[in-house]
Motif scaffolding. Structure first.
Motif, PDB file in Angstrom:
ATOM      1  N   LYS A   1      -6.892 -10.765   6.096  1.00 23.30           N
ATOM      2  CA  LYS A   1      -6.766  -9.663   5.135  1.00 23.30           C
ATOM      3  C   LYS A   1      -8.046  -9.491   4.333  1.00 23.30           C
ATOM      4  O   LYS A   1      -8.452  -8.374   4.010  1.00 23.30           O
ATOM      5  CB  LYS A   1      -5.587  -9.907   4.197  1.00 23.30           C
ATOM      6  CG  LYS A   1      -4.243  -9.759   4.864  1.00 23.30           C
ATOM      7  CD  LYS A   1      -3.126  -9.924   3.857  1.00 23.30           C
ATOM      8  CE  LYS A   1      -1.778  -9.796   4.547  1.00 23.30           C
ATOM      9  NZ  LYS A   1      -0.683  -9.946   3.590  1.00 23.30           N
ATOM     10  N   LEU A   2      -8.709 -10.583   4.012  1.00 23.76           N
ATOM     11  CA  LEU A   2      -9.952 -10.524   3.260  1.00 23.76           C
ATOM     12  C   LEU A   2     -11.054  -9.858   4.079  1.00 23.76           C
ATOM     13  O   LEU A   2     -11.801  -9.003   3.575  1.00 23.76           O
ATOM     14  CB  LEU A   2     -10.380 -11.934   2.841  1.00 23.76           C
ATOM     15  CG  LEU A   2     -11.655 -12.024   1.997  1.00 23.76           C
ATOM     16  CD1 LEU A   2     -11.457 -11.311   0.670  1.00 23.76           C
ATOM     17  CD2 LEU A   2     -12.043 -13.465   1.784  1.00 23.76           C
ATOM     18  N   VAL A   3     -11.143 -10.203   5.368  1.00 25.25           N
ATOM     19  CA  VAL A   3     -12.144  -9.600   6.244  1.00 25.25           C
ATOM     20  C   VAL A   3     -11.844  -8.118   6.438  1.00 25.25           C
ATOM     21  O   VAL A   3     -12.745  -7.275   6.419  1.00 25.25           O
ATOM     22  CB  VAL A   3     -12.196 -10.351   7.599  1.00 25.25           C
ATOM     23  CG1 VAL A   3     -13.093  -9.623   8.592  1.00 25.25           C
ATOM     24  CG2 VAL A   3     -12.652 -11.782   7.399  1.00 25.25           C
ATOM     25  N   LEU A   4     -10.553  -7.779   6.614  1.00 26.21           N
ATOM     26  CA  LEU A   4     -10.155  -6.389   6.777  1.00 26.21           C
ATOM     27  C   LEU A   4     -10.458  -5.578   5.517  1.00 26.21           C
ATOM     28  O   LEU A   4     -10.971  -4.460   5.591  1.00 26.21           O
ATOM     29  CB  LEU A   4      -8.673  -6.306   7.130  1.00 26.21           C
ATOM     30  CG  LEU A   4      -8.115  -4.910   7.367  1.00 26.21           C
ATOM     31  CD1 LEU A   4      -8.801  -4.259   8.555  1.00 26.21           C
ATOM     32  CD2 LEU A   4      -6.617  -4.963   7.583  1.00 26.21           C
ATOM     33  N   ALA A   5     -10.176  -6.146   4.352  1.00 24.59           N
ATOM     34  CA  ALA A   5     -10.461  -5.454   3.094  1.00 24.59           C
ATOM     35  C   ALA A   5     -11.959  -5.258   2.908  1.00 24.59           C
ATOM     36  O   ALA A   5     -12.409  -4.200   2.454  1.00 24.59           O
ATOM     37  CB  ALA A   5      -9.876  -6.240   1.929  1.00 24.59           C
ATOM     38  N   ALA A   6     -12.769  -6.224   3.283  1.00 24.10           N
ATOM     39  CA  ALA A   6     -14.221  -6.096   3.157  1.00 24.10           C
ATOM     40  C   ALA A   6     -14.749  -5.024   4.110  1.00 24.10           C
ATOM     41  O   ALA A   6     -15.613  -4.223   3.739  1.00 24.10           O
ATOM     42  CB  ALA A   6     -14.882  -7.449   3.436  1.00 24.10           C
ATOM     43  N   ALA A   7     -14.219  -5.016   5.327  1.00 25.37           N
ATOM     44  CA  ALA A   7     -14.665  -4.017   6.304  1.00 25.37           C
ATOM     45  C   ALA A   7     -14.287  -2.612   5.854  1.00 25.37           C
ATOM     46  O   ALA A   7     -15.082  -1.666   5.976  1.00 25.37           O
ATOM     47  CB  ALA A   7     -14.063  -4.326   7.668  1.00 25.37           C
ATOM     48  N   LEU A   8     -13.090  -2.442   5.321  1.00 22.03           N
ATOM     49  CA  LEU A   8     -12.652  -1.120   4.842  1.00 22.03           C
ATOM     50  C   LEU A   8     -13.449  -0.675   3.626  1.00 22.03           C
ATOM     51  O   LEU A   8     -13.761   0.505   3.485  1.00 22.03           O
ATOM     52  CB  LEU A   8     -11.157  -1.123   4.538  1.00 22.03           C
ATOM     53  CG  LEU A   8     -10.226  -1.185   5.753  1.00 22.03           C
ATOM     54  CD1 LEU A   8      -8.770  -1.277   5.306  1.00 22.03           C
ATOM     55  CD2 LEU A   8     -10.432   0.006   6.656  1.00 22.03           C
TER      56      LEU A   8
END
Length: 58
Positions: A3-10
C-alpha cells in the motif's frame, strides 16, 4: 508495504499530471464567406418595371 508503494506511485503520477500552468486556449480564426452578387437581385425589379410598363400601355 504494498500500500505504501502504491500510494507513493499514485502521488508521483498525480503531481506530474498537474505540473505546469493553465495555458491560454488557442482559437482558430473564423472563416467569413462573402456572398456573391447574382442576377436574381436585379431580375425582380426589372420584371416589376415590365409589368408597370405593360399596365401603363393599356
Amino acid at each position: 508495504m504494498k500500500k505504501l508503494v502504491l500510494a507513493a506511485a499514485l502521488s508521483i503520477a498525480a503531481t506530474s499530471a498537474c505540473a505546469g500552468g493553465m495555458a491560454e486556449p488557442v482559437m482558430e480564426p473564423a472563416v467569413v464567406e462573402a456572398e456573391t452578387a447574382s442576377s436574381g437581385g436585379i431580375l425582380v425589379p426589372l420584371m416589376l418595371l415590365v409589368v408597370v410598363a405593360a399596365v401603363a400601355a393599356n
